[in-house]
Structures are given as C-alpha cells and as structure tokens.
Design a protein around this motif. Structure first.
Motif, short mmCIF file in Angstrom:
data_model
loop_
_atom_site.label_atom_id
_atom_site.label_comp_id
_atom_site.label_asym_id
_atom_site.label_seq_id
_atom_site.Cartn_x
_atom_site.Cartn_y
_atom_site.Cartn_z
N ILE A 57 0.91 -1.14 0.00
CA ILE A 57 0.00 0.00 0.00
C ILE A 57 0.95 1.19 0.00
O ILE A 57 1.73 1.37 0.93
N THR A 60 -1.26 5.48 0.38
CA THR A 60 -2.66 5.12 0.63
C THR A 60 -3.32 4.30 -0.47
O THR A 60 -4.52 4.07 -0.41
N HIS A 61 -2.58 3.85 -1.47
CA HIS A 61 -3.18 3.06 -2.55
C HIS A 61 -2.37 1.80 -2.83
O HIS A 61 -1.16 1.76 -2.63
N GLY A 88 1.88 -2.69 4.44
CA GLY A 88 1.36 -1.35 4.59
C GLY A 88 1.89 -0.62 5.79
O GLY A 88 2.78 0.22 5.68
N GLU A 96 -3.02 2.93 12.34
CA GLU A 96 -2.34 2.78 11.06
C GLU A 96 -2.77 1.47 10.37
O GLU A 96 -2.94 1.43 9.15
N GLU A 99 -6.27 1.98 9.00
CA GLU A 99 -6.20 2.81 7.80
C GLU A 99 -5.72 1.98 6.60
O GLU A 99 -6.25 2.11 5.49
N ALA A 100 -4.74 1.11 6.82
CA ALA A 100 -4.26 0.24 5.73
C ALA A 100 -5.39 -0.67 5.25
O ALA A 100 -5.58 -0.84 4.04
N SER A 102 -8.62 -0.11 5.48
CA SER A 102 -9.60 0.73 4.81
C SER A 102 -9.14 1.08 3.39
O SER A 102 -9.92 1.02 2.43
N ASN A 103 -7.86 1.45 3.26
CA ASN A 103 -7.32 1.80 1.94
C ASN A 103 -7.34 0.60 1.01
O ASN A 103 -7.70 0.73 -0.17
N ASP A 107 -9.54 0.25 -2.47
CA ASP A 107 -8.92 -0.05 -3.77
C ASP A 107 -9.46 -1.35 -4.37
O ASP A 107 -9.72 -1.42 -5.57
#
Length: 176
Positions: A57, A60-61, A88, A96, A99-100, A102-103, A107
């Motif tokens: 990741i 964020t992508h 990530g 964190e 968030e990984a 979620s990202n 995607d």
C-alpha cells in the motif's frame, strides 16, 4: 498436466519482493509448484491453477502494478483461486493498521468481480536512505507524512511463514 501456482508481486523498493520470495519458498516446501514473477511482467495466467498477488500500500493506494495486474488479467482471475497480501503499516499503531485495511478495501472495491480466497496485511519496511526521486524530495517537505520518519521494518517473518503455510493447505484442494 502439472498444476502450478503463480506468486506475482509489485514492489517499489524491494520489500514486497522479499516477502513474495519467502512465500514462494514456503509454498514450495509445502509441495506446490510455484513460479515467482513481477506482476508487470506476467503476460498470461493460462498455465496456472492458483495465484498469490503481493503489493505494498503506497501513499494510501495499492501499488499501480498490482492494480494493473488485476485489470489486465480479470477474466482469468475470476476463474482461479487468488490470495492477496499487502505490506502497509510502518508502525504497530492500531490506527495505522485500520487505515491500511480501509485503503486496501477501497482499492479492491474498484474490482467488484475480485473475490480472493484470502487477504492479508503485513507490516512494511521503510528506509529513508533508499528513497529515490520524487520520494526523496517528498521526505524533505515538512508537511509530508514521511518527513523525518525513521527507518523501520515491522515485517513479521513468523506471521508471513504461518500465513503462507496455511495458504498452501487452502490452495492444495484447488490444485488437484
């Protein structure tokens, strides 16, 4: 006909490649015939009965080569068991990791047909000394999330080994 598994990876600085190499070795130790290839270099999935895709990741992508792999091979991937792992988080802070996840979910949501048999997030590696342009420039900007970030490597090799071993067991029925 021999059944084969492909471990395809995308990697910007080599960390994901190292994990893909480890996963390949573990799958082989568990009796699978496995090829390791950079995702961008894979032209066809015809000879494979299963796929493991790895990517970081990054900003964020999902790495663009992994997203490109999913797009390019979507018809074949719909018919194969596919597992995906990503690297990530660069710390063990719970936020964190959330968030990984979620990202990654966001995607992968761009590929509604994609139904992996397993999805795993591992900690990542960061070394500011290895940054190349434009990342090296970004690291010098005070507003950047990587400004003054120390080197870290939170890849858990025991967790990686365990996951790959379990994955070998899950893929075995699909390969026979």
């Amino acid at each position: 006909m021999e059944t084969r598994t492909l471990v395809a990876y995308a990697s910007k600085y080599g960390s994901t490649k190292e994990v893909a190499e480890s996963i390949t070795k573990i799958l082989q130790e568990n009796g699978l015939t496995v090829d390791l290839e950079h995702a961008k270099k894979v032209h066809s999935l015809e000879e494979y009965s299963a796929v493991v895709l790895g990517a970081p990741i990054y900003v964020t992508h999902l790495h663009k080569d992994a997203a490109g792999f999913l797009s390019k091979h979507h018809e074949a991937l719909k018919k194969l068991p596919v597992a995906i792992f990503v690297l990530g988080p660069l710390s063990n802070e719970e936020e964190e990791w959330k968030e990984a996840r979620s990202n990654l979910d966001k995607d992968l949501g761009k590929f509604p047909w994609f139904r992996p048999v397993d999805t795993k997030i591992f900690g990542g590696k960061f070394d500011p000394k290895n940054l190349r342009f434009p990342d090296s420039l970004l690291a010098r900007l005070p507003a950047s999330p990587i400004h003054n970030m120390p080197a870290s490597d939170i890849r858990d090799w025991i967790e990686i080994r365990d996951w790959a071993g379990q994955l070998a067991t899950r893929l075995q029925p699909a390969l026979t």
